[in-house]
Design a protein around this motif. Structure first.
Motif, PDB file in Angstrom:
ATOM      1  N   HIS A   1       0.847  -1.194   0.000  1.00  0.00           N
ATOM      2  CA  HIS A   1       0.000   0.000   0.000  1.00  0.00           C
ATOM      3  C   HIS A   1       0.885   1.247   0.000  1.00  0.00           C
ATOM      4  O   HIS A   1       1.723   1.411   0.881  1.00  0.00           O
ATOM      5  N   ILE A   2       0.662   2.119  -0.974  1.00  0.00           N
ATOM      6  CA  ILE A   2       1.435   3.359  -1.085  1.00  0.00           C
ATOM      7  C   ILE A   2       0.571   4.523  -0.626  1.00  0.00           C
ATOM      8  O   ILE A   2      -0.571   4.693  -1.076  1.00  0.00           O
ATOM      9  N   GLN A   3       1.133   5.336   0.273  1.00  0.00           N
ATOM     10  CA  GLN A   3       0.400   6.446   0.880  1.00  0.00           C
ATOM     11  C   GLN A   3       1.156   7.752   0.612  1.00  0.00           C
ATOM     12  O   GLN A   3       2.337   7.877   0.935  1.00  0.00           O
ATOM     13  N   GLU A   4       0.460   8.707   0.021  1.00  0.00           N
ATOM     14  CA  GLU A   4       1.090   9.937  -0.460  1.00  0.00           C
ATOM     15  C   GLU A   4       1.030  11.055   0.583  1.00  0.00           C
ATOM     16  O   GLU A   4      -0.029  11.311   1.161  1.00  0.00           O
ATOM     17  N   VAL A   5       2.177  11.721   0.823  1.00  0.00           N
ATOM     18  CA  VAL A   5       2.236  12.762   1.858  1.00  0.00           C
ATOM     19  C   VAL A   5       2.765  14.106   1.340  1.00  0.00           C
ATOM     20  O   VAL A   5       3.099  14.984   2.119  1.00  0.00           O
ATOM     21  N   VAL A   6       2.799  14.270   0.010  1.00  0.00           N
ATOM     22  CA  VAL A   6       3.474  15.463  -0.536  1.00  0.00           C
ATOM     23  C   VAL A   6       2.832  16.777  -0.113  1.00  0.00           C
ATOM     24  O   VAL A   6       3.543  17.758   0.168  1.00  0.00           O
ATOM     25  N   THR A   7       1.504  16.840  -0.053  1.00  0.00           N
ATOM     26  CA  THR A   7       0.876  18.139   0.253  1.00  0.00           C
ATOM     27  C   THR A   7       0.928  18.478   1.733  1.00  0.00           C
ATOM     28  O   THR A   7       0.578  19.600   2.118  1.00  0.00           O
ATOM     29  N   ARG A   8       1.367  17.536   2.567  1.00  0.00           N
ATOM     30  CA  ARG A   8       1.622  17.841   3.977  1.00  0.00           C
ATOM     31  C   ARG A   8       3.128  17.861   4.229  1.00  0.00           C
ATOM     32  O   ARG A   8       3.750  18.909   4.307  1.00  0.00           O
ATOM     33  N   ASP A   9       3.723  16.690   4.310  1.00  0.00           N
ATOM     34  CA  ASP A   9       5.143  16.617   4.639  1.00  0.00           C
ATOM     35  C   ASP A   9       6.019  17.167   3.522  1.00  0.00           C
ATOM     36  O   ASP A   9       7.104  17.687   3.765  1.00  0.00           O
ATOM     37  N   GLY A  10       5.543  17.035   2.283  1.00  0.00           N
ATOM     38  CA  GLY A  10       6.325  17.548   1.163  1.00  0.00           C
ATOM     39  C   GLY A  10       6.351  19.061   1.095  1.00  0.00           C
ATOM     40  O   GLY A  10       7.397  19.673   0.864  1.00  0.00           O
ATOM     41  N   PHE A  11       5.197  19.678   1.309  1.00  0.00           N
ATOM     42  CA  PHE A  11       5.084  21.125   1.137  1.00  0.00           C
ATOM     43  C   PHE A  11       5.435  21.927   2.389  1.00  0.00           C
ATOM     44  O   PHE A  11       5.744  23.120   2.299  1.00  0.00           O
ATOM     45  N   GLN A  12       5.357  21.314   3.575  1.00  0.00           N
ATOM     46  CA  GLN A  12       5.416  22.094   4.811  1.00  0.00           C
ATOM     47  C   GLN A  12       6.704  22.904   4.981  1.00  0.00           C
ATOM     48  O   GLN A  12       6.718  23.928   5.654  1.00  0.00           O
ATOM     49  N   ILE A  13       7.779  22.458   4.352  1.00  0.00           N
ATOM     50  CA  ILE A  13       9.068  23.132   4.517  1.00  0.00           C
ATOM     51  C   ILE A  13       9.324  24.171   3.425  1.00  0.00           C
ATOM     52  O   ILE A  13      10.288  24.941   3.494  1.00  0.00           O
ATOM     53  N   GLU A  14       8.441  24.213   2.407  1.00  0.00           N
ATOM     54  CA  GLU A  14       8.643  25.141   1.289  1.00  0.00           C
ATOM     55  C   GLU A  14       8.399  26.590   1.740  1.00  0.00           C
ATOM     56  O   GLU A  14       7.365  26.894   2.324  1.00  0.00           O
ATOM     57  N   PRO A  15       9.346  27.500   1.457  1.00  0.00           N
ATOM     58  CA  PRO A  15       9.233  28.875   1.949  1.00  0.00           C
ATOM     59  C   PRO A  15       8.244  29.745   1.178  1.00  0.00           C
ATOM     60  O   PRO A  15       7.694  30.693   1.724  1.00  0.00           O
ATOM     61  N   ILE A  16       8.024  29.429  -0.094  1.00  0.00           N
ATOM     62  CA  ILE A  16       7.102  30.214  -0.916  1.00  0.00           C
ATOM     63  C   ILE A  16       5.716  29.563  -0.846  1.00  0.00           C
ATOM     64  O   ILE A  16       5.573  28.365  -1.114  1.00  0.00           O
ATOM     65  N   PHE A  17       4.701  30.343  -0.479  1.00  0.00           N
ATOM     66  CA  PHE A  17       3.365  29.777  -0.297  1.00  0.00           C
ATOM     67  C   PHE A  17       2.824  29.233  -1.608  1.00  0.00           C
ATOM     68  O   PHE A  17       2.800  29.923  -2.635  1.00  0.00           O
ATOM     69  N   ILE A  18       2.388  27.988  -1.568  1.00  0.00           N
ATOM     70  CA  ILE A  18       1.799  27.329  -2.735  1.00  0.00           C
ATOM     71  C   ILE A  18       0.307  27.615  -2.726  1.00  0.00           C
ATOM     72  O   ILE A  18      -0.368  27.340  -1.718  1.00  0.00           O
ATOM     73  N   PRO A  19      -0.236  28.185  -3.792  1.00  0.00           N
ATOM     74  CA  PRO A  19      -1.655  28.561  -3.801  1.00  0.00           C
ATOM     75  C   PRO A  19      -2.575  27.387  -3.437  1.00  0.00           C
ATOM     76  O   PRO A  19      -2.349  26.244  -3.846  1.00  0.00           O
ATOM     77  N   THR A  20      -3.599  27.700  -2.689  1.00  0.00           N
ATOM     78  CA  THR A  20      -4.545  26.684  -2.232  1.00  0.00           C
ATOM     79  C   THR A  20      -5.130  25.905  -3.402  1.00  0.00           C
ATOM     80  O   THR A  20      -5.254  24.672  -3.351  1.00  0.00           O
ATOM     81  N   ALA A  21      -5.499  26.607  -4.462  1.00  0.00           N
ATOM     82  CA  ALA A  21      -6.098  25.952  -5.630  1.00  0.00           C
ATOM     83  C   ALA A  21      -5.145  24.930  -6.251  1.00  0.00           C
ATOM     84  O   ALA A  21      -5.582  23.878  -6.748  1.00  0.00           O
ATOM     85  N   GLU A  22      -3.845  25.205  -6.207  1.00  0.00           N
ATOM     86  CA  GLU A  22      -2.858  24.267  -6.756  1.00  0.00           C
ATOM     87  C   GLU A  22      -2.736  23.029  -5.874  1.00  0.00           C
ATOM     88  O   GLU A  22      -2.534  21.912  -6.372  1.00  0.00           O
ATOM     89  N   LYS A  23      -2.829  23.216  -4.566  1.00  0.00           N
ATOM     90  CA  LYS A  23      -2.803  22.063  -3.662  1.00  0.00           C
ATOM     91  C   LYS A  23      -4.008  21.159  -3.922  1.00  0.00           C
ATOM     92  O   LYS A  23      -3.878  19.930  -4.000  1.00  0.00           O
ATOM     93  N   VAL A  24      -5.168  21.778  -4.052  1.00  0.00           N
ATOM     94  CA  VAL A  24      -6.398  21.023  -4.310  1.00  0.00           C
ATOM     95  C   VAL A  24      -6.291  20.278  -5.642  1.00  0.00           C
ATOM     96  O   VAL A  24      -6.638  19.082  -5.738  1.00  0.00           O
ATOM     97  N   LYS A  25      -5.802  20.950  -6.651  1.00  0.00           N
ATOM     98  CA  LYS A  25      -5.642  20.346  -7.985  1.00  0.00           C
ATOM     99  C   LYS A  25      -4.722  19.132  -7.925  1.00  0.00           C
ATOM    100  O   LYS A  25      -4.994  18.085  -8.533  1.00  0.00           O
TER     101      LYS A  25
END
Length: 305
Positions: free
Chosen positions: A6-30
């Motif tokens: 079973h593969i479980q994806e964590v990019v929008t939490r653990d992947g993005f949390q350290i990024e300094p530039i805010f990723i638009p909400t709509a892009e996260k949802v997409k």
């Protein structure tokens, strides 16, 4: 040996949390909507933490509100405290992922609480979820090593595992190599013991590739009987509260390797690669993943004439 993983994806939490530039909400949802169609079994959508501590995830509730849910995917939220749990429940999370560090030092650094205080809060959260359909997973951060204390003693790790399972009665447990300090022999030994202690318990491992041993640790965990793995698209991520932290194991690299070996993941690696190719534009830099750069081992090239 179980060939289905079973593969479980964590990019929008653990992947993005350290990024300094805010990723638009709509892009996260997409991105979450697209990942929901790749075959991954679970997506850790976000974390309900203080916006001051992790500004990147300040839109947690809005993201949850706008995603298109696939009935075959579990949508989970990481929660460090009661306040976060209330927000996650209100947002309609299928699963709450409680997190506490096995290391006392890292827990204080990460959530500003002692382990005793974290466990007390978890008991309060479990009272809130009792009688609901919400699944509660418990993550043991720094399961293998701590940047402040060094290797985590095995006795301490399994004390907290026992507390999670027998006292709190959590539905499942994740062993997290938060700062990439695990090595294959250690992983295989510890995971064999965990499986022997609780053979029916759903156990996930969460590896970072900080020192280049992430995929080797996956093989060690498989050999120990583990079938659930967290990973982040592109290999993004890292703990904001750990010196030298780098990304998670890369989802497309993981699936590509498991496909080559002959395991069944039900995940479409081509869809993952296509999504990973979009990440550099989204985050403003290259990604650590390898398959997205080199191609799959089945991709052949014509010889120069």
């Amino acid at each position: 040996m179980n060939r289905k993983l079973h593969i479980q994806e964590v990019v929008t939490r653990d992947g993005f949390q350290i990024e300094p530039i805010f990723i638009p909400t709509a892009e996260k949802v997409k991105l979450i909507n697209a990942l929901s169609q790749t075959g991954v079994r679970k997506i850790e959508v976000t974390s309900f933490v203080s916006p001051k501590a992790v500004p990147q995830l300040k839109d947690a509730a809005t993201v949850f509100e706008n995603i298109e849910r696939n009935e075959h995917v579990t949508y989970t939220a990481l929660v460090p405290n009661v306040k976060g749990a209330i927000r996650a429940i209100e947002a309609g999370a299928d699963e709450i992922n409680l997190v506490m560090s096995v290391s006392e030092s890292h827990n204080i650094k990460n959530v500003q609480k002692t382990t005793e205080q974290s466990l007390h809060e978890f008991k309060e959260i479990l009272k809130m979820t009792k009688g609901t359909n919400i699944v509660v997973n418990g993550s043991l951060a720094t399961s293998f090593g701590c940047p402040f204390e060094g290797e985590i003693p095995e006795q301490r790790l399994f004390h907290f595992l026992q507390t999670y399972v027998e006292e709190l009665e959590l539905d499942s447990v994740t062993f997290a190599d938060t700062t990439g300090m695990a090595h294959p022999r250690q992983v295989e030994n510890r995971m064999k013991k965990a499986v022997e202690m609780y053979p029916t318990l759903p156990i996930t491992v969460h590896f970072h590739n900080t020192r280049g041993m992430g995929l080797a640790n996956v093989i060690a965990a498989i050999n120990a009987g583990i079938t659930r793995f967290d990973a982040a698209l592109g290999g993004l991520g890292g703990c904001p509260f750990a010196p030298g932290a780098t990304g998670n194991i890369c989802t497309e690299d993981l699936v590509h390797m498991l496909d080559a070996i002959g395991y069944e993941t039900a995940v479409d690696v081509d869809k993952l690669i296509a999504l990973s190719k979009q990440l550099p534009k989204l985050i403003g830099k290259d990604v650590p993943g390898q398959v997205v750069k080199a191609g799959k081992i089945t991709d052949l090239h014509p010889m120069d004439e």
